[in-house]
Structures are given as structure tokens and as C-alpha cells.
Design a protein around this motif. Structure first.
Motif, short mmCIF file in Angstrom:
data_model
loop_
_atom_site.label_atom_id
_atom_site.label_comp_id
_atom_site.label_asym_id
_atom_site.label_seq_id
_atom_site.Cartn_x
_atom_site.Cartn_y
_atom_site.Cartn_z
N LYS A 81 0.92 -1.16 0.11
CA LYS A 81 -0.02 0.10 -0.02
C LYS A 81 0.81 1.22 0.05
CE LYS A 81 -4.58 -0.95 -0.18
NZ LYS A 81 -5.28 -0.51 -1.09
N GLN A 82 2.07 1.18 0.60
CA GLN A 82 3.15 2.53 0.42
C GLN A 82 4.42 1.96 -0.48
OE1 GLN A 82 3.63 2.83 4.61
NE2 GLN A 82 2.67 4.85 4.49
N LEU A 83 5.02 2.95 -0.66
CA LEU A 83 6.20 2.78 -1.50
C LEU A 83 7.22 2.24 -0.76
CD1 LEU A 83 5.98 6.39 -3.31
CD2 LEU A 83 6.01 4.23 -4.42
N PRO A 84 8.14 1.71 -1.18
CA PRO A 84 9.38 1.08 -0.28
C PRO A 84 9.88 2.09 0.59
CG PRO A 84 9.50 0.37 -2.82
CD PRO A 84 8.52 1.54 -2.67
N PRO A 85 10.65 2.11 1.74
CA PRO A 85 11.54 2.76 2.60
C PRO A 85 12.43 3.33 1.97
CG PRO A 85 10.62 0.66 3.63
CD PRO A 85 10.40 0.36 2.37
N GLU A 86 12.54 4.78 1.99
CA GLU A 86 13.69 5.45 1.31
C GLU A 86 13.79 5.29 -0.01
OE1 GLU A 86 15.41 7.45 3.08
OE2 GLU A 86 14.82 6.72 5.18
N PHE A 87 12.66 4.94 -0.69
CA PHE A 87 12.22 5.18 -2.13
C PHE A 87 12.90 6.45 -2.85
CE2 PHE A 87 9.66 5.55 -6.05
CZ PHE A 87 10.19 4.43 -6.79
N PRO A 88 13.47 6.30 -4.14
CA PRO A 88 14.03 5.31 -4.66
C PRO A 88 15.35 5.04 -4.35
CG PRO A 88 14.16 7.43 -5.93
CD PRO A 88 13.65 7.79 -4.69
N VAL A 89 16.21 5.59 -3.37
CA VAL A 89 17.36 5.26 -2.82
C VAL A 89 17.82 4.02 -2.73
CG1 VAL A 89 19.17 6.09 -1.57
CG2 VAL A 89 17.58 7.82 -2.35
N HIS A 90 17.01 3.24 -1.81
CA HIS A 90 17.32 2.17 -1.52
C HIS A 90 16.36 0.95 -2.03
CE1 HIS A 90 20.19 3.50 1.29
NE2 HIS A 90 19.16 4.31 1.97
N ASN A 91 16.99 -0.16 -2.12
CA ASN A 91 16.05 -1.42 -2.60
C ASN A 91 15.17 -1.14 -3.74
OD1 ASN A 91 15.38 -4.01 -2.47
ND2 ASN A 91 13.91 -3.70 -0.61
N ILE A 147 13.42 -6.80 -4.69
CA ILE A 147 13.50 -7.92 -5.32
C ILE A 147 13.33 -9.17 -4.36
CG2 ILE A 147 14.99 -9.90 -6.53
CD1 ILE A 147 16.49 -7.31 -7.81
N GLY A 148 12.28 -10.15 -4.47
CA GLY A 148 12.33 -11.09 -3.34
C GLY A 148 11.60 -10.75 -2.01
N VAL A 149 11.05 -9.43 -2.18
CA VAL A 149 10.20 -8.89 -1.00
C VAL A 149 8.98 -9.31 -0.79
CG1 VAL A 149 9.58 -6.69 0.33
CG2 VAL A 149 11.94 -6.74 -0.84
N ASP A 150 8.56 -10.04 0.56
CA ASP A 150 7.13 -10.48 0.84
C ASP A 150 6.16 -9.35 0.68
OD1 ASP A 150 5.37 -12.15 1.52
OD2 ASP A 150 5.63 -11.87 3.59
N HIS A 151 5.35 -9.47 -0.37
CA HIS A 151 4.10 -8.41 -0.35
C HIS A 151 2.79 -9.29 -0.16
CE1 HIS A 151 6.81 -5.40 -2.18
NE2 HIS A 151 6.93 -5.91 -3.32
N ASP A 184 6.30 0.90 -7.92
CA ASP A 184 7.68 1.61 -7.88
C ASP A 184 8.41 1.32 -8.93
OD1 ASP A 184 7.99 -1.19 -7.15
OD2 ASP A 184 8.65 -1.06 -5.45
N GLU A 185 8.02 1.12 -10.26
CA GLU A 185 8.73 1.11 -11.37
C GLU A 185 8.21 2.08 -12.48
OE1 GLU A 185 9.13 -2.94 -9.71
OE2 GLU A 185 7.49 -2.06 -10.73
N ALA A 186 8.93 2.49 -13.60
CA ALA A 186 8.61 3.42 -14.31
C ALA A 186 7.54 2.69 -15.59
CB ALA A 186 9.87 4.03 -15.28
N GLU A 187 7.74 1.63 -15.87
CA GLU A 187 6.87 1.18 -16.86
C GLU A 187 5.29 0.94 -16.29
OE1 GLU A 187 5.67 -3.21 -18.93
OE2 GLU A 187 7.75 -3.08 -18.22
N VAL A 195 6.54 8.17 1.15
CA VAL A 195 7.72 7.17 1.40
C VAL A 195 8.27 6.89 2.76
CG1 VAL A 195 10.14 6.98 0.64
CG2 VAL A 195 8.44 8.05 -1.11
N PRO A 196 7.98 5.83 3.24
CA PRO A 196 8.24 5.28 4.54
C PRO A 196 9.92 5.85 4.93
CG PRO A 196 6.88 3.73 3.82
CD PRO A 196 7.39 4.58 2.54
N ASP A 197 9.95 5.95 5.97
CA ASP A 197 11.58 6.30 6.64
C ASP A 197 12.13 4.85 6.80
OD1 ASP A 197 13.81 6.96 8.48
OD2 ASP A 197 13.32 8.89 7.82
N GLU A 198 13.37 4.80 6.65
CA GLU A 198 14.24 3.47 6.75
C GLU A 198 13.98 3.16 8.44
OE1 GLU A 198 15.83 0.27 5.64
OE2 GLU A 198 15.57 1.90 4.37
#
Length: 299
Positions: A58-68, A72-76, A117-120, A161-164
Motif C-alpha cells: 500500500k506504500q512505496l518502499p522505505p527510502e524510495f528510490p534510494v534503497h532497495n 526483489i524477493g520482498v514479501d508483499h 515503484d517502476e517506470a513502466e 515514502v516511509p522512513d528506513e
């Protein structure tokens, strides 16, 4: 997988269940959809497709788009993505003995609530937005070919964008996805039966589909907008998943049509030129579709 130019008969209802899945490192990703098709007129078909997948949070990855990024392989979790609405109008019909040529225009509106969280851009799974295009289909004896060309205009995404560090407040962000341009070429051949005796015979078809897309880069701004403070741009350079791209995939498949109104099919997709960053390969698709025709009772 691509829509043909043919329309659903007036007053008929089609139900199509489909699933797409692939292995992402050590985790399986699944998409499930239920497409409802209705023939409003002999030439106009309306469709609505709700989808569920474990592709996003429901949210963007933490520290997007700098980290991770890309993740890949993250549990959603499995989330209800939203609903895609599709309308197709067939405006050319040239029918002959064991042949036809048809051309249709289509429009699409997708209303989703997920953090892509991708451009496409991809309607019905990743982005809210609109799309339109043309479809041309030619059938001659046992051979069929269909071509599609269209565009996608995704809507902006606004969210935090959540904080790390857990517990710290997130940073408001606005993502502008680039426009996309999709195209496909599908060829199919009827293997069996060699000749028809009745409409209850099962058709066995093989097909090969080429599907491609070109899209622009993502743009992102973050920061608080209170007190008339402007947001500032975040660079997405150096991350292929966030940059402009293009690719061409190929999908060989097998299809069975039972009693003229039930379709069962499966295919596997592989990269041909470039690659998509929204899924891994091979990507598998299975689908089952059934038509229901409602006849008025005679007085």
C-alpha cells in the motif's frame, strides 16, 4: 492474450478467469483477475476486470528510490488492486466464406490503489490511468492474425515514502509515470479438427504472440507542501527500472475451444529484445472463459 477485433454478441455475457505467475528469485508472484464481458450492441463490447496480486504494498518502499529499488524477493501481501474498465467498438466487418477481416477501436480506464515503484506503466495491475488504440484481425480458413497498437497515459501517484527507521514520519511524494506505447502481433493456427461435422467438436489451436512496449522515464518529487513550500525533485538516474525503456516479448501458447463457447488456454512468455522490469521470466499465463447467451422467450 491480446484482445481480438471481434465483439461479444449482443446480450451475451462472458466470464474469464485468468492468472499470471512467475518466480522472482525465491518468491512466487501471482496475479488473479476476473474479466466480465458484455455485448451491449452487435458492435460494442463492455468489460470490467477486478484484479488481486502480491506485486505491491500500500506504500512505496522505505527510502524510495534510494534503497532497495527495484524490490526483489520482498514479501508483499495479496491486495485488491482495483478495477479496469474497457470498451471496444468494431467499426469494420468484411465477412466471407471461412474468412473475415475486422477492425475495432478501444478505450480503457483503470482505477487502482497500489504503490507502483517502476517506470513502466501497466493498466489493470500497476497504474490508474487511461488508454486507447486500434485492433485489426484477419481470419482465413485455419489461420488467424491480429495486430494491436495503442497508448497508455498513467495518472500520478501521491503517497508517503516511509522512513528506513521505524516510527519516524514518512516523506510525502508525487510520482509522475511516463506515457507508454504498447503493440502486439498474434498469429494462430487451427490444428484440429481438420474438417467440421458439428459445433460440439473441440478446437485445438496453437498460437504465437509478440508483445512489446515503449515507455518514458519516471519523475518524482518529495517534500512537504505546507506553508507553500514546493516539493523538490529526486533523481532516478542510474536505476534501469525507473528510466525510459522498451522491450519485445514472445508468448507461445495452446488453446482449446469446447462446444464453441468455452475457452481454455495457457502460454509462457520469454524476452526477445530487451526486458520488462515489472516481472521476471519465464512468465506463465493460464485462462478459462465461458459465454452465456440469454434468449428471449417467445410469446
Amino acid at each position: 492474450m491480446a484482445e481480438a477485433a471481434s465483439s461479444v454478441p449482443k446480450g451475451s455475457l462472458g466470464i474469464r478467469f485468468f492468472s499470471e505467475f512467475y518466480n522472482e528469485v525465491d518468491r512466487m508472484r501471482f496475479l488473479y483477475g476476473l474479466k466480465c464481458l458484455y455485448g451491449l450492441t452487435p458492435r460494442l463490447t463492455l468489460e470490467a476486470t477486478p484484479t488481486v496480486s502480491n506485486h505491491h504494498n500500500k506504500q512505496l518502499p522505505p527510502e524510495f528510490p534510494v534503497h532497495n529499488t527495484p524490490q526483489i524477493g520482498v514479501d508483499h501481501p495479496y491486495l485488491f488492486n482495483g478495477v479496469d474498465f474497457f470498451a471496444k467498438y468494431r467499426f469494420v466487418s468484411i465477412d466471407g466464406a471461412n474468412s473475415h477481416f475486422r477492425v475495432a477501436m478501444y478505450g480503457e480506464y483503470s482505477l487502482l490503489d497500489v504503490a507502483h515503484d517502476e517506470a513502466e506503466p501497466t493498466l489493470a495491475d500497476d497504474n490508474s490511468g487511461i488508454g486507447a488504440g486500434l485492433i485489426a484481425t484477419l481470419l482465413r480458413n485455419h489461420f488467424a492474425v491480429s495486430a494491436t497498437g495503442g497508448f497508455i497515459h498513467p495518472f500520478r501517484y501521491r503517497g508517503d515514502v516511509p522512513d528506513e527507521i521505524a516510527g519516524l514520519p514518512g516523506l510525502p511524494a508525487t510520482i509522475t509515470y511516463g506515457n507508454g506505447y504498447n503493440y502486439s502481433l498474434s498469429v494462430g493456427y487451427l490444428l484440429l479438427p481438420g474438417s467440421y461435422h458439428n459445433y460440439r467438436q473441440t478446437n485445438w489451436n496453437i498460437y504465437l504472440e509478440f508483445a512489446g512496449k515503449r515507455y518514458d522515464a519516471m519523475q518524482m518529487q518529495v517534500g512537504y507542501v505546507y506553508y507553500n513550500l514546493p516539493q523538490y525533485a529526486i533523481s532516478t538516474a542510474g536505476n534501469k527500472a525507473l528510466q525510459a525503456g522498451s522491450y519485445l516479448e514472445t508468448y507461445p501458447g495452446l488453446q482449446a475451444i469446447i462446444r464453441s463457447d468455452i475457452r481454455i488456454e495457457g502460454s509462457a512468455g520469454f524476452p526477445l529484445v530487451g526486458r520488462s522490469w515489472v516481472h521476471y521470466y519465464p512468465v506463465f499465463q493460464i485462462a478459462a472463459q465461458k459465454y452465456f447467451t440469454f434468449r428471449k422467450k417467445r410469446k
